[in-house]
Design an enzyme around this catalytic site. Structure first.
Site, mmCIF file in Angstrom:
data_model
loop_
_atom_site.group_PDB
_atom_site.id
_atom_site.type_symbol
_atom_site.label_atom_id
_atom_site.label_comp_id
_atom_site.label_asym_id
_atom_site.label_seq_id
_atom_site.Cartn_x
_atom_site.Cartn_y
_atom_site.Cartn_z
ATOM 1 N N CYS A 1 17.135 7.196 -7.427
ATOM 2 C CA CYS A 1 16.495 7.106 -6.149
ATOM 3 C C CYS A 1 17.434 7.098 -5.019
ATOM 4 C CB CYS A 1 15.500 5.954 -6.218
ATOM 5 S SG CYS A 1 16.396 4.393 -6.650
ATOM 6 N N GLU B 1 14.530 -6.758 -4.171
ATOM 7 C CA GLU B 1 14.783 -7.257 -5.489
ATOM 8 C C GLU B 1 16.348 -7.847 -5.526
ATOM 9 O OE1 GLU B 1 13.808 -4.006 -8.202
ATOM 10 O OE2 GLU B 1 11.779 -4.411 -8.255
ATOM 11 N N GLU C 1 9.042 -0.736 -4.998
ATOM 12 C CA GLU C 1 10.467 0.313 -4.782
ATOM 13 C C GLU C 1 10.239 1.645 -4.835
ATOM 14 O OE1 GLU C 1 13.390 -1.276 -3.739
ATOM 15 O OE2 GLU C 1 12.751 -3.391 -4.170
ATOM 16 N N ASN D 1 13.662 7.464 -14.672
ATOM 17 C CA ASN D 1 14.890 7.771 -14.421
ATOM 18 C C ASN D 1 15.926 6.846 -14.906
ATOM 19 O OD1 ASN D 1 14.141 6.120 -12.232
ATOM 20 N ND2 ASN D 1 15.834 6.845 -11.033
HETATM 21 P P1 NAD Z 1 5.745 7.511 -10.689
HETATM 22 O O1 NAD Z 1 5.145 6.833 -9.471
HETATM 23 O O2 NAD Z 1 5.075 8.799 -11.209
HETATM 24 O O3 NAD Z 1 5.551 6.460 -11.940
HETATM 25 C C1 NAD Z 1 6.112 5.224 -11.958
HETATM 26 C C2 NAD Z 1 5.320 4.486 -13.057
HETATM 27 O O4 NAD Z 1 4.069 4.027 -12.372
HETATM 28 C C3 NAD Z 1 5.127 4.854 -14.401
HETATM 29 O O5 NAD Z 1 5.214 3.812 -15.610
HETATM 30 C C4 NAD Z 1 3.832 5.525 -14.196
HETATM 31 O O6 NAD Z 1 3.064 5.670 -15.342
HETATM 32 C C5 NAD Z 1 3.010 4.505 -13.470
HETATM 33 N N1 NAD Z 1 1.880 4.686 -12.748
HETATM 34 C C6 NAD Z 1 1.405 6.060 -12.542
HETATM 35 N N2 NAD Z 1 0.274 6.238 -11.685
HETATM 36 C C7 NAD Z 1 0.025 4.926 -11.614
HETATM 37 C C8 NAD Z 1 -1.257 4.373 -10.856
HETATM 38 N N3 NAD Z 1 -2.174 4.820 -10.358
HETATM 39 N N4 NAD Z 1 -1.251 2.764 -10.936
HETATM 40 C C9 NAD Z 1 -0.251 2.167 -11.680
HETATM 41 N N5 NAD Z 1 0.939 2.613 -12.053
HETATM 42 C C10 NAD Z 1 0.972 3.898 -12.139
HETATM 43 O O7 NAD Z 1 7.225 7.602 -10.576
HETATM 44 P P2 NAD Z 1 8.154 8.522 -11.502
HETATM 45 O O8 NAD Z 1 7.963 9.827 -11.459
HETATM 46 O O9 NAD Z 1 8.138 7.760 -12.956
HETATM 47 O O10 NAD Z 1 9.446 7.896 -11.187
HETATM 48 C C11 NAD Z 1 10.131 8.709 -9.761
HETATM 49 C C12 NAD Z 1 10.025 7.952 -8.724
HETATM 50 O O11 NAD Z 1 10.517 6.767 -8.731
HETATM 51 C C13 NAD Z 1 11.060 8.597 -7.418
HETATM 52 O O12 NAD Z 1 10.076 8.595 -6.125
HETATM 53 C C14 NAD Z 1 12.149 7.732 -7.268
HETATM 54 O O13 NAD Z 1 12.466 7.646 -6.135
HETATM 55 C C15 NAD Z 1 11.584 6.417 -7.361
HETATM 56 N N6 NAD Z 1 12.462 5.509 -7.902
HETATM 57 C C16 NAD Z 1 12.632 4.509 -6.900
HETATM 58 C C17 NAD Z 1 13.615 3.538 -7.064
HETATM 59 C C18 NAD Z 1 13.852 2.421 -6.211
HETATM 60 O O14 NAD Z 1 14.595 1.463 -6.614
HETATM 61 N N7 NAD Z 1 13.406 2.516 -5.062
HETATM 62 C C19 NAD Z 1 14.145 3.620 -8.432
HETATM 63 C C20 NAD Z 1 13.881 4.435 -9.302
HETATM 64 C C21 NAD Z 1 12.998 5.510 -9.073
#
Ligand code: NAD
Length: 485
Positions: A286, A465, A252, A154
């Site tokens: 997020c 963080e 996060e 995002n």
């Molecule tokens: P996601 O969890 O699908 O993917 C995040 C990353 O993890 C990607 O690089 C993905 O390839 C990797 N990944 C996927 N499966 C994995 C596994 N089994 N082991 C290790 N890595 C793996 O999330 P997304 O769809 O890319 O992002 C959206 C989510 O991120 C939303 O839930 C949003 O709230 C959250 N988010 C949180 C914050 C925060 O600071 N808390 C900030 C931005 C986004």
């Protein structure tokens, strides 16, 4: 077609398996580049490179690491326009937002941690007995070694650098994985790292999917810590795999953030910022305030003004200067958001504006766009109000008392961010202290100071963080006790 390759041991190279994945432009729905489809063999090579780089990099004086990181800052700033355009094409966000927020913040992340690392100090404690100093203790903070950084789609370069910068500033070496949905600016940054003279192996960027690249990073025994930002479900999986190895974890995760508007608020400010909080970056932040609670005496007026103002948002080509809401990042995510709008309808929700895909003629006719959507008449505890939608969809509800709204706000499994609008000082502090949330904004939204701790409670994650917290995360603390009498 352009190929996005890995950056390992200072070189750009294809995945060992030689395969590529399609990379889409959300605004057109078309494939526009190819991503290295890496696997655990590429992770192994990256870990070996990072291990080889660690002794010299961690022993380098912080001032010298600062010089290298500041060269990266200058190059990101030099390429601001190209990086912003690339971020927009890859993610669907507007070029204007990428230029104003994402790319400047990527440069700030490196600048902030390059300087912060020079101020990281060790503590010492005198142990006294019978009025005399018996021993001197000092705490050494030593870089962990090779660490893993995994980021979402995002805020691609913004969040990728938010993890990498503190890790390398403090002397760790990194194996990093950007989201496979938005890999382009990480690839561009790997070229900037080469140009800046970052020693080979200090940062290794491996592209590909979560299961084939992210999971092997988490599972690798020589990777000492994982800094992850992404979905709560992925975070659970990472925690399950990393815990038996006692890895340090910073997670996060998702959010479902309340925006609480009391009748005594500064009305115009609350109205403007509530729209921004709900729909900035297509609602794909997020921290977005997607559950809007309005105190009953102003509910109807606020609702009507809000709906009118949301109706003025222009959905369109992310390249156009006058676009407010760009494209949704992927077809899969578009479908997920639309399924939640259908669920809201089933749960008795009344759609006040939006609720449909937006069709944009011309070059973007095949893109994934959704009209900004506001829904009322939903109970605070229905699925629409409890599950993260992560798109341009907000719900609006009236409340009667402070107690009631606190209970509703806190009733979800998440606890990332919350916003409170009131001119009553005591109430502002009281409500802020009772919200189950890692971050609370009073009379503002997404006002960030990089020195402050950032992170969630409950299912929004563990760890903090920002500021010195991130530098400490990437170090191991060792106490040395010297008896002197
Ligand atoms: P996601 O969890 O699908 O993917 C995040 C990353 O993890 C990607 O690089 C993905 O390839 C990797 N990944 C996927 N499966 C994995 C596994 N089994 N082991 C290790 N890595 C793996 O999330 P997304 O769809 O890319 O992002 C959206 C989510 O991120 C939303 O839930 C949003 O709230 C959250 N988010 C949180 C914050 C925060 O600071 N808390 C900030 C931005 C986004």
């Amino acid at each position: 077609m352009q190929r996005i390759d890995n950056y390992i041991a200072g070189d750009l190279r294809p995945a060992v398996g030689g395969e590529y994945l399609d990379n889409y432009e959300p605004a057109t729905g078309a494939v526009y580049s190819l991503i290295a489809d890496s696997d655990e063999r590429d992770i192994e090579t990256a870990v070996i490179a990072a291990q080889a780089a660690f002794p010299a990099w961690s022993a380098m004086p912080a001032e010298e690491r600062f010089e290298v990181l500041m060269r990266i800052v200058s190059l990101i700033e030099r390429d601001l326009d190209a990086l912003a355009l690339a971020e927009s094409v890859d993610n669907g966000k507007t070029v204007a937002l990428a230029k104003r927020l994402d790319i400047p913040r990527a440069a700030s992340n490196f600048r902030f941690y390059a300087t912060a690392a020079m101020h990281l100090a060790n503590e010492s404690h005198e142990t006294t007995q019978a009025g005399a100093v018996q021993a001197l203790n000092y705490t050494l903070r030593q870089p962990l070694g090779v660490v893993g950084c995994i980021s979402p789609w995002n805020l691609p370069l913004y969040l990728f650098t938010w993890k990498i910068a503190p890790a390398i500033a403090v002397g760790c070496t990194v194996v990093a994985k950007p989201s496979e949905v938005t890999p382009m600016t990480a690839f561009m940054m790997s070229k900037l790292c080469i140009e800046a003279g970052l020693p080979p192996g200090v940062l290794n960027i491996v592209h590909g999917t979560g299961p084939k690249v992210g999971a092997p990073i988490v599972a690798h025994r020589d990777i000492k810590a994982i800094s992850f930002t992404g979905g709560t479900k992925t975070g659970e999986d990472i925690a399950r795999k990393a815990a038996p190895m006692f890895k340090k974890l910073s997670l996060e995760l998702g959010g479902k953030n309340p925006n609480i508007i009391f009748a005594d608020c500064d009305y115009e400010k609350a109205l403007d910022e509530t729209r921004r909080a709900a729909f900035a970056n297509q609602g794909e932040i997020c921290l977005c305030g997607s559950r809007i609670f309005v105190e009953r005496p102003i509910y109807e007026r606020f609702r009507d003004d809000f709906v009118a103002s949301v109706g003025e948002l222009k959905v369109g080509d992310p390249m156009s200067e006058d676009t407010d809401v760009g494209a949704i990042v992927s077809k899969q995510h578009f479908d997920k958001i639309m399924s939640y709008i259908a669920l809201a309808d089933e749960e008795g929700g009344r759609i006040l504006t939006g609720g449909r895909p937006a069709h944009i003629e011309g070059r973007t006719a095949g893109g994934w766009f959704i009209e900004p959507t506001v829904i009322e008449n939903l109970k605070h505890d229905c699925r629409t109000n409890h599950e993260e939608i992560f798109g341009p969809v907000a719900t609006i509800m009236p409340f009667d008392t402070e107690e009631e709204v606190l209970e509703w706000a806190n009733s979800v499994r998440y606890g990332l961010a919350a916003t409170v609008w009131t001119e009553n000082l005591s109430r502002a502090h009281r409500v802020a202290s009772r919200l189950e949330s890692g971050v609370v904004w009073v009379n503002c939204w997404l006002l960030r100071d990089l020195r402050t701790p950032f992170g969630g409670v409950k299912d929004s994650g563990v760890g903090r963080e920002g500021g010195f917290e991130a530098l400490r995360f990437f170090t191991e603390e060792k106490n040395v006790c010297v008896r002197i009498s």
